[in-house]
Motif scaffolding. Structure first.
Motif, PDB file in Angstrom:
ATOM      1  N   LEU A 399     -29.592  25.677  23.056  1.00 23.02           N
ATOM      2  CA  LEU A 399     -30.478  26.023  21.650  1.00 23.02           C
ATOM      3  C   LEU A 399     -29.601  25.458  20.588  1.00 23.02           C
ATOM      4  CD1 LEU A 399     -31.229  29.708  22.831  1.00 23.02           C
ATOM      5  CD2 LEU A 399     -32.886  27.685  22.445  1.00 23.02           C
ATOM      6  N   ALA A 400     -28.433  25.309  20.382  1.00 22.43           N
ATOM      7  CA  ALA A 400     -27.643  24.839  19.282  1.00 22.43           C
ATOM      8  C   ALA A 400     -27.910  23.439  18.668  1.00 22.43           C
ATOM      9  CB  ALA A 400     -26.330  25.241  19.141  1.00 22.43           C
ATOM     10  N   HIS A 401     -28.533  22.567  19.752  1.00 21.73           N
ATOM     11  CA  HIS A 401     -28.830  21.444  19.247  1.00 21.73           C
ATOM     12  C   HIS A 401     -29.795  21.194  18.380  1.00 21.73           C
ATOM     13  CE1 HIS A 401     -30.925  17.356  19.721  1.00 21.73           C
ATOM     14  NE2 HIS A 401     -29.925  16.814  20.583  1.00 21.73           N
ATOM     15  N   PRO A 402     -29.338  20.193  17.398  1.00 20.55           N
ATOM     16  CA  PRO A 402     -30.045  20.421  15.918  1.00 20.55           C
ATOM     17  C   PRO A 402     -31.485  20.066  16.078  1.00 20.55           C
ATOM     18  CG  PRO A 402     -28.656  18.302  16.294  1.00 20.55           C
ATOM     19  CD  PRO A 402     -28.160  19.220  17.204  1.00 20.55           C
ATOM     20  N   ALA A 403     -32.424  20.974  15.588  1.00 20.92           N
ATOM     21  CA  ALA A 403     -33.878  20.761  15.258  1.00 20.92           C
ATOM     22  C   ALA A 403     -34.174  19.565  14.587  1.00 20.92           C
ATOM     23  CB  ALA A 403     -34.285  21.966  15.181  1.00 20.92           C
ATOM     24  N   SER A 404     -33.461  19.302  13.364  1.00 20.98           N
ATOM     25  CA  SER A 404     -33.910  18.696  12.299  1.00 20.98           C
ATOM     26  C   SER A 404     -33.615  17.119  12.692  1.00 20.98           C
ATOM     27  CB  SER A 404     -32.872  18.966  11.041  1.00 20.98           C
ATOM     28  OG  SER A 404     -31.373  18.856  11.546  1.00 20.98           O
ATOM     29  N   VAL A 405     -33.116  16.777  13.781  1.00 18.74           N
ATOM     30  CA  VAL A 405     -33.019  15.215  14.038  1.00 18.74           C
ATOM     31  C   VAL A 405     -34.198  14.847  14.912  1.00 18.74           C
ATOM     32  CG1 VAL A 405     -30.542  15.259  13.984  1.00 18.74           C
ATOM     33  CG2 VAL A 405     -31.828  15.777  16.195  1.00 18.74           C
ATOM     34  N   ASP A 406     -35.049  15.722  14.924  1.00 20.35           N
ATOM     35  CA  ASP A 406     -36.539  15.572  15.879  1.00 20.35           C
ATOM     36  C   ASP A 406     -37.406  15.345  14.760  1.00 20.35           C
ATOM     37  OD1 ASP A 406     -38.133  15.009  17.647  1.00 20.35           O
ATOM     38  OD2 ASP A 406     -38.560  17.059  18.160  1.00 20.35           O
TER      39      ASP A 406
END
Length: 512
Positions: A399-406
């Motif tokens: 869940l900690a994978h950055p959402a902003s890079v998508d």
């Protein structure tokens, strides 16, 4: 019920925390109305002049070149809200909706949005009447604003859709009627002003921020208790170590550990004859890890406080020059970055806590009974509670994978780069609950370890917190249904109950 007076652009984090924790009655500073009236008058002049202006007398997004006749401008705004109310998933929690409404009122009241005072007054009336718009949590990409969730918020003002009143689902039209509130008929630009903006993303991220603060406090308490339970050293918390590095969060949290552990008889008992040279990192490096988390939390807080006070709809009205200018303040990239930062902190608080649980249940490392229970073998003790902690720590890593890079283009490639800030903020809630379980299990494990050291006692501060925990969860002397114990400890973490007894320790830790 206390009255909170909104002064546009002047929210503090303390104001937002209070709104998140409990409902108050809202009022708007009367001095705000001059700017509101001037802004809405500017829109009226533009409509009267007849020049094309985006969102006022044109279509939206890719349809911006479509001119709308003046006699259809009210229908244009209504259609905008109905067509954009396409959210799905669970409803956003009431306390987060309060933040959304509060920030949207504050933003619109700054006088750059061209919205009439009657609409803002209706929003305040809805808030004060305890009417909570039903806003599905999924369906926004965090650019061009949180269009879908804010449309669901606006439906309530129109008397459309459903709302919650006293926790019960009620038709919005009926709820407004019962509260004596007339449904709003939107004028030119008003629908767009209401649904453009980052208030949903920001509210979800603020929820994560405030939970992260409680997790940091509880994780610090549980970590200090684990030091005593494992008969660890307090030398790594020496102020001189942290001063020469200079990281502010590390310095502040090292002071917390020194304060919490001060006066421990357990520590005094092994100062002379302890043959261990160094403790494992999960004990020794707590200031370095938790201090870095604190710095991330405060960094995110700065960004989110700015955003909470920001004007983020589009286009914006500048009354000094009578201009309406299109821009991109609705793009929630700052919020996405802040939420991604908080995700790292929340995951790491849980990750290092899980490692301390693993240490405590391992008799070869902790010196405590295997799995922290008498008669191990017959009793499994904390064996599978640690498995739960490990499962949740692992889940948080994903869940900690950055959402902003998508990013995924929308609106026929007109809106071709988006922030994903709404998901970035939304996932913090699940992560925080995962970490609250992990820290709750550690609290139980550390308290168990401290009990095994009797008659030696821990420090006065930790003894008080240990007693508070034991009022809800008794010593684990033999196997019993464990889930209720874990839930009780989790709730203590989420509610901030562990740190409430020692606020003198944590005061000044966060941005106010």
């Amino acid at each position: 019920m206390a009255t909170f007076t909104i002064k546009p652009g002047q929210f503090t984090l303390a104001d937002l925390r209070s709104a998140w924790q409990a409902k108050s009655t809202l009022a708007l500073d009367p001095t705000a109305y001059d700017a509101i009236d001037a802004s809405s008058a500017a829109i009226a002049r533009i409509v009267a002049k007849g020049d094309a202006a985006y969102g006022i007398n044109t279509g939206f997004g890719k349809l911006a070149k479509t001119r709308i006749p003046d006699d259809q401008l009210e229908l244009l705004q209504r259609n905008l809200i109905l067509s954009h109310s396409v959210g799905t998933g669970d409803l956003i929690a009431e306390n987060i909706v309060r933040l959304i409404l509060l920030m949207k009122i504050g933003s619109l009241s700054r006088g750059f949005s061209g919205i009439r005072r009657s609409v803002i007054d209706a929003m305040i009336a809805v808030y004060n009447a305890g009417i909570t718009p039903c806003i599905p949590v999924k369906g926004s990409v965090g650019a061009s604003g949180d269009l879908s969730p804010l449309s669901h918020m606006t439906l309530a003002l129109l008397g459309e859709g459903d709302v919650l009143v006293g926790g019960k689902l009620v038709a919005a039209k009926q709820a407004l009627n019962d509260a004596g509130i007339t449904p709003v008929v939107l004028a030119a630009k008003e629908g767009l002003a209401l649904i453009n903006g980052t208030q949903v993303s920001t509210a979800l991220a603020l929820n994560g921020l405030f939970l992260a603060e409680r997790l940091l406090e509880a994780g610090t308490v549980s970590g200090a208790m684990s030091v005593d339970a494992a008969k660890g050293s307090d030398a790594p918390f020496d102020a001189r170590i942290h001063a020469v590095r200079g990281q502010p969060g590390q310095i502040a949290t090292a002071n917390l550990y020194r304060t919490l552990l001060s006066g421990s008889v357990i520590r005094q008992s092994h100062l002379v004859d302890d043959e261990r040279v160094q403790d494992p990192y999960c004990l020794r490096c707590q200031p370095q890890v938790m201090g870095a988390c604190l710095d991330l939390i405060n960094s995110a807080a700065r960004t989110l406080l700015i955003e909470a006070n920001a004007v983020t709809d589009n286009p914006l009205v500048f009354i000094e020059t009578n201009e309406v200018i299109s821009g991109g303040n609705f793009h929630a990239e700052p919020v996405a970055f802040a939420a991604d930062t908080l995700a790292l902190a929340i995951a790491e608080i849980g990750s290092i806590s899980e490692r301390r649980i693993a240490l405590l249940i391992d008799a070869s490392n902790s010196g405590l009974p295997p799995f922290l229970v008498p008669s191990s073998g017959l009793n499994s003790g904390f064996m599978i509670a640690h498995v739960t902690a490990a499962a949740l720590a692992s889940e948080n890593k994903s869940l900690a994978h950055p959402a902003s890079v998508d990013s995924l283009p929308t609106s026929a490639n007109q809106e071709d780069h988006v922030s994903m800030a709404t998901f970035a903020g939304r996932r913090l809630h699940d992560m925080a609950h995962n970490t609250a379980v992990i820290v709750g299990i550690e609290l139980l494990a550390a308290a168990q370890g401290i009990d095994f050291h009797a008659p030696l006692v821990t420090s006065p501060k930790l003894a008080e917190l240990h007693q508070r925990l034991r009022q809800q969860v008794s010593f684990y002397g033999e196997d019993r249904l464990f889930a209720p114990d874990i839930e009780a400890a989790k709730q203590m973490v989420l509610k901030g109950e562990l740190s409430s007894n020692c606020q003198d320790v944590f005061n000044g830790l966060y941005l106010a």
